[in-house]
Enzyme design. Structure first.
Site: not given
Ligand code: CP
Length: 311
Positions: A51-52, A80, A101, A129
């Site tokens: 969703r986000t 890396k 995120r 959030h």
């Protein structure tokens, strides 16, 4: 909102929250317009999302911006050994705003310290959030006609649930009465209980979840027990199905009570609840588009007047 970044909902006043919700309402009236033509939005997802990420990318596309980014850090040079700082420095050379995120608490705040472009926190570990909370507030206001003086029953993973932590902090402006329903292992951390006490937020804690415990609720906010946050999978197995909202529990609730869930759902809401008039979680997710259009515009310096449909 230093540098127009959005890192923690705790940084926003009640007025700023309502201002962003008003922007969201303008986008609900008209979600498709080219306000952000020529802008570039980067979506950096170090943790999975449906969703986000998709609602941010939809918001950017519907507003005429272009999107770059990744959905899996394994395909980036972080494998890396590139640091988060260097990744942010690089991406800020290309994009006008970064939506990120990350699995580490505090990662978004750290990113704002090195980034010359606004950072939008799309979830940092079990911390915050904030854009989920904005769409939660939007949905609460849409369904209840107000944010003030509501009984909100939050159920499930209150320990690791970042949507829960952000929602509690945002609601401090609106005199809520919370009922926190969780098994002992997933109860609200002491720091959030202290926060409630300091902010004079009324709350009760219980392990019981049945029809009588939800009879007074205006909002039931169900949450998933998040497997990915447990180091001890035996503990996850013990608590994962402890609360399941069943349709036959809804007989004594308030008429206008709405069931919200940040989603994804696993087992905590029975499938047949979806057809009940109290169920509102899919509309809630739809509101994410309008609020993320507002968040992107706000981060890029647009005001409520700039986005008003009727001037
Ligand atoms: N509510 C939420 O953050 O959903 P996703 O993990 O799918 O983005």
């Amino acid at each position: 909102m230093e540098n127009n970044s959005l890192v923690s909902i705790a940084n926003l006043s009640g007025e700023q929250l309502k201002y962003l919700l008003a922007m969201g309402r303008e986008f609900e009236k008209c979600p498709n317009r080219k306000i952000l033509d020529g802008k570039l939005v980067a979506t950096l997802f170090f943790e999975p999302s449906t969703r986000t990420r998709l609602s941010f990318e939809t918001a950017a596309n519907r507003l005429g911006a272009r999107v770059i980014g990744f959905t899996d850090p394994k395909v980036t040079s972080s494998t890396k050994g590139e640091t988060l700082k260097d990744t942010i420095m690089m991406v800020s050379n290309y994009a006008d705003v970064i939506v990120m995120r990350h699995y580490l608490e505090g990662a978004a705040l750290w990113a704002t310290e090195v980034s010359p472009v606004p950072i939008v926190n799309a979830g940092d570990g079990s911390n915050q959030h904030p854009t989920q909370t904005l769409l939660d507030l939007y949905t609460i206001q849409q369904t209840q006609g107000r944010l003030e003086d509501l009984n909100i029953c939050i159920v499930g993973d209150l320990k690791y649930g970042r949507t829960v932590h952000s929602l509690i902090m945002a609601m401090r402006h609106f005199n809520p009465k919370f009922q926190f329903v969780a098994p002992r292992e997933l109860s609200l951390p002491e720091e959030y209980k202290r926060y409630c006490q300091e902010q004079h937020i009324s709350f009760e804690e219980t392990e019981r979840f049945d029809s009588s415990s939800i009879a007074d609720a205006d909002i039931i906010y169900m949450t998933r027990v998040q497997r990915e946050r447990f180091t001890d999978l035996m503990e996850y197995e013990r608590v994962k199905d402890v609360y399941i909202l069943q349709r036959d529990m809804l007989g004594q609730t308030k008429d206008n009570m709405k069931i919200l869930h940040p989603l994804p759902r696993v087992n905590e809401i029975a499938q047949d609840v979806d057809d009940d008039p109290h169920a509102y979680y899919f509309q809630q997710a739809k509101n994410g588009l309008y609020m993320r259009e507002a968040v992107l515009c706000n981060a890029l310096g647009y005001t409520l007047d700039d986005v008003r449909v009727e001037k």
